[in-house]
Design a protein around this motif. Structure first.
Motif, short mmCIF file in Angstrom:
data_model
loop_
_atom_site.label_atom_id
_atom_site.label_comp_id
_atom_site.label_asym_id
_atom_site.label_seq_id
_atom_site.Cartn_x
_atom_site.Cartn_y
_atom_site.Cartn_z
N PRO A 1 0.81 -1.24 0.00
CA PRO A 1 0.00 0.00 0.00
C PRO A 1 0.83 1.27 0.00
CG PRO A 1 -0.61 -1.47 1.82
CD PRO A 1 0.61 -2.04 1.21
N ASN A 2 2.13 1.16 0.30
CA ASN A 2 2.98 2.35 0.32
C ASN A 2 3.73 2.57 -0.98
OD1 ASN A 2 2.98 3.41 3.29
ND2 ASN A 2 2.98 1.18 3.37
N CYS A 3 3.58 1.65 -1.93
CA CYS A 3 4.34 1.74 -3.18
C CYS A 3 3.53 2.55 -4.21
CB CYS A 3 4.61 0.34 -3.72
SG CYS A 3 5.33 0.37 -5.37
N PRO A 4 4.07 3.67 -4.68
CA PRO A 4 3.31 4.52 -5.61
C PRO A 4 2.94 3.80 -6.91
CG PRO A 4 5.30 5.65 -4.86
CD PRO A 4 5.39 4.25 -4.35
N THR A 5 3.82 2.96 -7.45
CA THR A 5 3.48 2.31 -8.73
C THR A 5 2.40 1.26 -8.50
OG1 THR A 5 5.34 0.78 -8.48
CG2 THR A 5 5.71 2.74 -9.82
N SER B 1 4.38 -4.79 -10.33
CA SER B 1 4.67 -3.38 -10.10
C SER B 1 4.74 -3.04 -8.62
CB SER B 1 3.60 -2.50 -10.78
OG SER B 1 3.63 -2.70 -12.18
N SER B 2 4.91 -4.04 -7.78
CA SER B 2 5.01 -3.82 -6.34
C SER B 2 6.43 -4.17 -5.88
CB SER B 2 4.01 -4.73 -5.61
OG SER B 2 4.51 -6.07 -5.60
N PRO B 3 6.83 -3.74 -4.68
CA PRO B 3 8.16 -4.10 -4.18
C PRO B 3 8.34 -5.61 -4.10
CG PRO B 3 7.09 -2.47 -2.76
CD PRO B 3 6.07 -2.89 -3.76
N ARG B 4 7.33 -6.30 -3.57
CA ARG B 4 7.43 -7.76 -3.42
C ARG B 4 7.58 -8.43 -4.78
NH1 ARG B 4 2.36 -10.37 -0.54
NH2 ARG B 4 1.38 -9.71 -2.49
N GLY B 5 6.80 -7.94 -5.76
CA GLY B 5 6.89 -8.50 -7.11
C GLY B 5 8.26 -8.27 -7.72
N ARG B 6 8.81 -7.09 -7.48
CA ARG B 6 10.12 -6.76 -8.07
C ARG B 6 11.23 -7.58 -7.40
NH1 ARG B 6 7.92 -0.85 -8.17
NH2 ARG B 6 7.10 -0.83 -10.29
N ILE B 7 11.11 -7.79 -6.11
CA ILE B 7 12.13 -8.60 -5.42
C ILE B 7 12.09 -10.03 -5.98
CG2 ILE B 7 12.82 -9.60 -3.18
CD1 ILE B 7 11.76 -6.93 -1.92
N LEU C 1 10.34 3.67 -8.92
CA LEU C 1 10.82 5.05 -8.76
C LEU C 1 12.09 5.12 -7.90
CD1 LEU C 1 7.24 5.91 -8.00
CD2 LEU C 1 8.45 7.48 -9.51
N ASP C 2 12.48 4.01 -7.29
CA ASP C 2 13.57 4.02 -6.31
C ASP C 2 13.28 5.05 -5.21
OD1 ASP C 2 15.89 3.29 -5.06
OD2 ASP C 2 17.25 4.20 -6.51
N CYS C 3 11.99 5.15 -4.86
CA CYS C 3 11.58 6.15 -3.86
C CYS C 3 11.81 5.64 -2.44
CB CYS C 3 10.10 6.49 -4.04
SG CYS C 3 8.97 5.16 -3.57
N ARG C 4 11.94 4.35 -2.30
CA ARG C 4 12.27 3.67 -1.05
C ARG C 4 11.18 3.76 0.03
NH1 ARG C 4 18.66 4.85 -0.69
NH2 ARG C 4 18.45 3.74 1.26
N ALA C 5 9.93 4.05 -0.42
CA ALA C 5 8.82 4.04 0.53
C ALA C 5 8.64 2.64 1.10
CB ALA C 5 7.55 4.50 -0.15
N CYS C 6 8.93 1.62 0.27
CA CYS C 6 8.78 0.23 0.72
C CYS C 6 9.79 -0.07 1.83
CB CYS C 6 8.98 -0.73 -0.45
SG CYS C 6 10.42 -0.40 -1.46
S1 SF4 Z 1 11.17 2.00 -4.34
FE1 SF4 Z 1 9.15 3.00 -4.45
S2 SF4 Z 1 8.34 2.50 -6.47
FE2 SF4 Z 1 10.06 1.11 -6.09
S3 SF4 Z 1 9.12 -0.73 -5.23
FE3 SF4 Z 1 9.70 0.55 -3.48
S4 SF4 Z 1 7.89 1.79 -3.01
FE4 SF4 Z 1 7.60 0.93 -5.08
#
Ligand code: SF4
Ligand code: SF4
Length: 445
Positions: free
Chosen positions: A38-42, A51-57, A83-88
């Motif tokens: 829920p914290n991931c903007p994409t 398009s989620s952090p878990r999916g990308r990992i 976005l490499d925003c690091r909210a995750c």
């Molecule tokens: S860095 Fe930002 S956009 Fe990338 S997976 Fe984490 S929350 Fe989502």
């Protein structure tokens, strides 16, 4: 590293190859709980697992273990859609250092999968040609200023030329270049009263040209707080954009130069007013850990880095004497709130300004879609996040939006212009500076 990953890394087939291999230890820290989603903007925009952090990992794990190739379209798409925003990272209960994973994954892609020739040329011109040399960067910014002020920009917009060459949207994202750059030459700003602290100013590349007045305001505010401020020469771009773009080796070249520029200074802090630069500078120790000549020196420099809001709240703040009668809302830069975990100090400083009213917008810590060059590489998602941010800001009664990063400020200005509501966008220190200048607090010499 797992056996599968080791065999993949040592072959020319799928998998990662040293150096800068995404860490197995970090991948394995993810327990797939999904609390980051829920914290991931994409993810919030697209609601798709990849398009989620878990999916990308999981995608990074799949490449590491040879289940998909490093040139797999979904892997490449997702590493750059992030976005490499690091909210995750900021909300992960397991402490997954996601930023390191995505940045090394991008470095792997850049080395293994050649880009089309035109992209290679453009990237080389931008990352090495401009960001690699401050004199060239300033010369380019000077040309841009000429374009903006000579009437050429008005002409290009009015004649539809920009639309014709498909540059209309991108051209609108250009920063308005400041009249006078801040060129670090070893100059100092001294307090009117006794010197209580000695600090160095990291001037930045975009900040010292497009927002040079923010650099000057930062020095004045620090001086008003008893700091002698020095801007050491030969400092340059911090390398954050390079790291985010997967160009780790180019970024490291710039980091070494900055280590040399700052390491010999007798200062208690290296003060930064750009959240993205501050986050990168604080990670120099980690990013140069494998360089035997620079590792310890980089760690020593990194240990002194402080965001300007963090630093001002760590010393005895001189109460601003003047009033700034404004209602403002604060947009949190991701690299301040999530990467550096600095959330309270900007608000604390704003609340310390007499007459100023701070109202909170919804989702203030959700990425605005700027994220380095994301607005150029992912224009649609970037625009969606920009609109979302501007809607939240305009839903308040604020007459000024405040942030602490040049990329966010640019993105907000573009979003407000797009919405036909060009209200002011300022940096926290600009408002503090106004309050000091309007009051009786000792001014900088
Ligand atoms: S860095 Fe930002 S956009 Fe990338 S997976 Fe984490 S929350 Fe989502
Ligand atoms: S990254 Fe952290 S929060 Fe996200 S799924 Fe993995 S363990 Fe859970």
């Amino acid at each position: 590293m797992s056996a599968a990953a080791e065999s993949a890394a040592s072959s020319n087939g799928p998998g990662f190859a040293a150096p800068d291999v995404p860490s197995d230890a970090i991948i394995n820290t993810c327990v797939h709980c999904g609390l980051c989603l829920p914290n991931c903007p994409t993810y919030r925009e697209l609601y798709r697992e990849p398009s989620s952090p878990r999916g990308r990992i999981q995608l990074i794990r799949n490449v590491a273990e040879g289940r998909i190739g490093i040139d797999s379209p979904i892997f490449r798409e997702q590493m750059y859609q992030c976005l490499d925003c690091r909210a995750c990272e900021a909300v992960c209960p397991s402490g997954v250092q996601y930023g390191q994973l995505v940045e090394t994954a991008r470095a792997q892609i850049e080395r293994a999968v050649p880009r089309p020739i035109w992209q290679r040329v453009l990237r080389r011109l931008a990352f090495q040609g401009l960001f690699g040399s401050m004199p060239r960067f300033r010369a380019f910014a000077g040309l841009l200023r000429f374009y903006q002020r000579s009437g050429l920009q008005r002409l290009a917009r009015a004649t539809g030329l920009l639309r014709l060459v498909g540059m209309e949207q991108r051209e609108r994202m250009l920063p308005a270049i400041d009249s006078e750059f801040l060129v670090p030459r070893g100059q100092t700003w001294t307090p009117a009263g006794p010197v209580e602290h000695r600090v160095a100013l990291f001037a930045g590349c975009v900040m010292s040209t497009a927002y040079a007045e923010v650099d000057r305001a930062t020095a004045r505010v620090l001086a008003a707080n008893g700091c002698e401020v020095v801007a050491p020469p030969s400092q340059g771009c911090c390398g954050a954009l390079h790291v985010h773009a997967g160009l780790l080796d180019d970024g490291r070249e710039l980091m070494r130069r900055n280590v040399e520029a700052f390491e010999a200074l007798d200062v208690e802090a290296i003060v930064v007013n750009a959240a993205g630069c501050g986050a990168a500078l604080k990670e120099y120790g980690h990013l140069l850990a494998d360089d035997p000549t620079y590792a310890a020196r980089a760690a020593a420099v990194a240990a002194k880095v402080k965001d300007v809001t963090e630093y001002l709240c760590s010393i005895d703040l001189t109460p601003p004497g003047g009033r700034v009668e404004q209602t403002v809302t604060y947009q949190e830069p991701c690299h301040l709130a999530h990467a550096q975990r600095v959330k309270t100090p900007p608000r604390q400083l704003l609340r310390a300004i007499p007459g100023l009213r701070l109202v909170e917008m919804a989702e203030s810590d959700l990425c605005c879609g700027s994220a380095g060059i994301y607005n150029l590489t992912q224009p649609e998602l970037s625009a969606a996040l920009r609109r979302r941010k501007v809607e939240h800001a305009l839903a308040t009664d604020a007459t000024t939006i405040v942030s602490a990063n040049p990329g966010c400020m640019l993105q907000l200005q573009a979003g407000l212009a797009e919405a036909g509501r060009p209200i002011a966008v300022k940096h926290v220190v600009e408002l503090l500076d106004e309050a000091y200048r309007a009051g009786s607090a000792p001014a900088a010499k």
